[in-house]
Enzyme design. Structure first.
Site, PDB file in Angstrom:
ATOM      1  N   ASP A   1      -4.020   5.123   3.641  1.00 38.41           N
ATOM      2  CA  ASP A   1      -2.440   4.693   4.056  1.00 38.41           C
ATOM      3  C   ASP A   1      -1.748   6.087   4.037  1.00 38.41           C
ATOM      4  O   ASP A   1      -0.635   6.654   4.618  1.00 38.41           O
ATOM      5  CB  ASP A   1      -1.861   3.512   3.168  1.00 38.41           C
ATOM      6  CG  ASP A   1      -0.244   3.335   3.515  1.00 38.41           C
ATOM      7  OD1 ASP A   1      -0.149   3.407   4.659  1.00 38.41           O
ATOM      8  OD2 ASP A   1       0.484   3.178   2.882  1.00 38.41           O
TER       9      ASP A   1
ATOM     10  N   LYS B   1     -11.841   9.230  -5.859  1.00 39.49           N
ATOM     11  CA  LYS B   1     -11.379   9.706  -6.851  1.00 39.49           C
ATOM     12  C   LYS B   1     -12.217   9.069  -8.190  1.00 39.49           C
ATOM     13  O   LYS B   1     -11.831   8.334  -9.130  1.00 39.49           O
ATOM     14  CB  LYS B   1      -9.944   8.874  -7.165  1.00 39.49           C
ATOM     15  CG  LYS B   1      -8.968   9.351  -8.329  1.00 39.49           C
ATOM     16  CD  LYS B   1      -8.538  10.592  -8.165  1.00 39.49           C
ATOM     17  CE  LYS B   1      -7.747  11.045  -9.587  1.00 39.49           C
ATOM     18  NZ  LYS B   1      -7.596  12.513  -9.695  1.00 39.49           N
TER      19      LYS B   1
ATOM     20  N   ASP C   1      -6.871  13.731  -4.412  1.00 37.48           N
ATOM     21  CA  ASP C   1      -5.787  14.784  -4.524  1.00 37.48           C
ATOM     22  C   ASP C   1      -5.751  16.236  -4.027  1.00 37.48           C
ATOM     23  O   ASP C   1      -5.045  16.729  -3.347  1.00 37.48           O
ATOM     24  CB  ASP C   1      -5.212  14.865  -6.301  1.00 37.48           C
ATOM     25  CG  ASP C   1      -6.448  14.711  -6.936  1.00 37.48           C
ATOM     26  OD1 ASP C   1      -7.562  14.703  -6.550  1.00 37.48           O
ATOM     27  OD2 ASP C   1      -6.225  15.129  -8.264  1.00 37.48           O
TER      28      ASP C   1
ATOM     29  N   TYR D   1      -5.059  -3.666  -1.262  1.00 38.50           N
ATOM     30  CA  TYR D   1      -4.298  -4.281  -0.544  1.00 38.50           C
ATOM     31  C   TYR D   1      -4.472  -5.864  -0.387  1.00 38.50           C
ATOM     32  O   TYR D   1      -3.680  -6.952  -0.016  1.00 38.50           O
ATOM     33  CB  TYR D   1      -4.092  -3.702   0.989  1.00 38.50           C
ATOM     34  CG  TYR D   1      -3.367  -2.787   1.521  1.00 38.50           C
ATOM     35  CD1 TYR D   1      -3.579  -1.666   0.719  1.00 38.50           C
ATOM     36  CD2 TYR D   1      -2.657  -2.776   2.677  1.00 38.50           C
ATOM     37  CE1 TYR D   1      -2.713  -0.522   1.080  1.00 38.50           C
ATOM     38  CE2 TYR D   1      -1.727  -1.824   2.939  1.00 38.50           C
ATOM     39  CZ  TYR D   1      -1.856  -0.580   2.212  1.00 38.50           C
ATOM     40  OH  TYR D   1      -0.908   0.503   2.606  1.00 38.50           O
TER      41      TYR D   1
ATOM     42  N   ASP E   1      -0.460   9.354   6.609  1.00 41.27           N
ATOM     43  CA  ASP E   1       0.922   9.714   6.771  1.00 41.27           C
ATOM     44  C   ASP E   1       1.117  11.087   6.815  1.00 41.27           C
ATOM     45  O   ASP E   1       1.968  11.864   7.477  1.00 41.27           O
ATOM     46  CB  ASP E   1       2.006   8.996   5.783  1.00 41.27           C
ATOM     47  CG  ASP E   1       2.477   7.627   6.532  1.00 41.27           C
ATOM     48  OD1 ASP E   1       1.766   7.148   7.260  1.00 41.27           O
ATOM     49  OD2 ASP E   1       3.789   7.393   6.118  1.00 41.27           O
TER      50      ASP E   1
HETATM   51  C1  IPM Z   1       0.189   1.561   8.073  1.00 40.06           C
HETATM   52  C2  IPM Z   1       1.498   0.913   7.627  1.00 40.06           C
HETATM   53  C3  IPM Z   1       1.193  -0.541   6.916  1.00 40.06           C
HETATM   54  C4  IPM Z   1       0.244  -0.241   5.615  1.00 40.06           C
HETATM   55  C5  IPM Z   1       2.515  -1.297   6.552  1.00 40.06           C
HETATM   56  C6  IPM Z   1       3.594  -1.468   7.536  1.00 40.06           C
HETATM   57  C7  IPM Z   1       2.022  -2.612   5.779  1.00 40.06           C
HETATM   58  O1  IPM Z   1       2.106   1.693   6.665  1.00 40.06           O
HETATM   59  O2  IPM Z   1      -0.196   0.797   8.908  1.00 40.06           O
HETATM   60  O3  IPM Z   1      -0.146   2.532   7.681  1.00 40.06           O
HETATM   61  O4  IPM Z   1       0.638   0.170   4.685  1.00 40.06           O
HETATM   62  O5  IPM Z   1      -1.078  -0.354   5.894  1.00 40.06           O
HETATM   63 MG    MG Z   2       1.193   3.454   6.511  1.00 38.68          MG
END
Ligand code: IPM
Ligand code: MG
Length: 365
Positions: free
Chosen positions: A252, A196, A228, A146, A256
């Protein structure tokens, strides 16, 4: 009476609606605990770009600088809409990453939590869920891909290319390692280190430093697991995890997936901690497709308030009360349309209704 200033950054899409419910809870918490919360709104995200020409305007920076804590809503536009904003001003690059960098919020706590009595939200089978899902992802938030060097260009042969670097130095790894070990020490004494190292040199250094820091925490067992494989185990047997630590991009993606096994990213609050300042935010996006309809669940926003109470203001028991209040609203069968199918047996309520019920339950505790 303690006074704390809290910056409220509504953000985009469903942001203002779910923030309104969080503010309701903050006001109630202030009353109940005889603390004074000064709540001040700041423009942030795509909305701020259209109103101020900047997705993280100077006024908002000044507000955040002066605040004791920041509560931030989701940001972003639909893929098509975001083309109206120059790439570097789009809210992710122009506001969110600069916010993280400004306050060096390197430690991102993302609880993946679904108690048994609301386990029906999860797509996993009851036998996989067992006693419920309860672990925390600790994601390094200001390093790696990032924030690494980027180069975009054209090769001598005329081909467009791009390079992005995954950068960490040992201090950056050591500080997140310490946070992770401390968290594991306070919980069950097991830390899953996600990496990894069979491919990435960054993971080789990461693991070395993890091991070094781990020597200061002999009572914590460290379990190294490839990213993974971790993705698979999150679906097959999430109960084996209690605290997981990982670099930015892995975090990230896996966080999710954490939202996925709960049944919705709407159930994912988070805390982003820096050395001097913290901000709190839902882990999900701004859901522009359902914005303005009062159908988004404010759980992740109110859960972020609970995390703020605990982690910024030391109000642990009130934080527990907020979780409890949200749990009882769900346990009574209430839900919002974003989390439940219209034909399910839930008593469907709106964003506002959910916030009101949480406030009502909290008042009883
Ligand atoms: C998160 C989001 C952010 C990230 C985006 C909105 C830039 O997906 O906080 O997980 O990738 O960190
Ligand atoms: Mg995210």
């Amino acid at each position: 009476m303690n006074t704390y200033k809290i910056a409220l950054l509504d953000g985009d899409g469903i942001g203002p609606e779910i923030m309104a419910e969080a503010a309701k809870i903050l006001k109630l918490v202030a009353q109940r605990n005889r603390v004074n919360f000064e709540l001040e709104n700041g423009a942030f995200g795509a909305t701020a770009y259209f109103s101020h020409g900047n997705s993280f305007p100077d006024e908002t920076k000044a507000l955040c600088d002066s605040a004791d804590a920041i509560l931030k809503g989701p940001i972003g536009l639909s893929h098509e809409e975001s083309k109206r904003i120059p790439v570097d001003m789009q809210p992710e690059r122009g506001a969110l990453l600069p916010l993280r960098r400004r306050y060096d919020t390197f430690a991102n706590f993302r609880p993946v939590y679904l108690p048994k009595d609301i386990a029906h939200f999860s797509p996993l089978k009851a036998e996989v869920i067992g006693d419920g899902i309860d672990f925390v992802i600790i994601r390094e938030l200001v390093g790696g891909l990032y924030f690494g060097k980027k180069e975009i260009g054209v090769t001598k042969g005329g081909k467009r290319f791009v390079t992005e670097s995954l950068e960490y130095d040992e201090d950056q790894i050591a500080r997140i390692a310490r946070v992770a070990f401390e968290t594991a020490q306070k919980r069950k004494g097991v830390l899953h280190n996600i990496h990894k190292s069979n491919v990435l040199k960054s993971s080789v250094l990461w693991n070395e430093v993890m091991e070094e820091v781990g020597r200061d925490f002999p009572e914590v067992e460290i379990k190294n697991i490839l990213v993974d494989a971790a993705a698979t185990y999150l679906c097959l047997n999430p109960a084996q995890f209690d605290v997981m630590v990982m670099e930015n991009m892995f975090g990230d993606i896996l966080s999710d997936q954490g939202g996925g096994i709960l049944g919705s990213l709407g159930l994912m609050p988070s805390a982003c901690m820096g050395p001097d300042k913290a901000y709190y935010e839902p882990s999900h996006g701004s859901a522009p497709d359902i914005a303005g309809q009062q159908i988004a669940n404010p759980y992740s926003m109110i859960g972020s308030v609970a995390m703020m109470m605990e982690m910024s203001f030391g109000m642990e028991s009130e934080a527990r009360n907020i979780w409890q209040a949200m749990k009882s609203v769900f346990a009574q069968g209430f839900s919002t349309p974003d989390l439940s199918r219209p034909d399910s047996e839930v008593k469907m309520i709106g964003t506002n209704g959910f916030g009101d019920l949480v406030a009502e339950e909290l008042s009883k505790l």
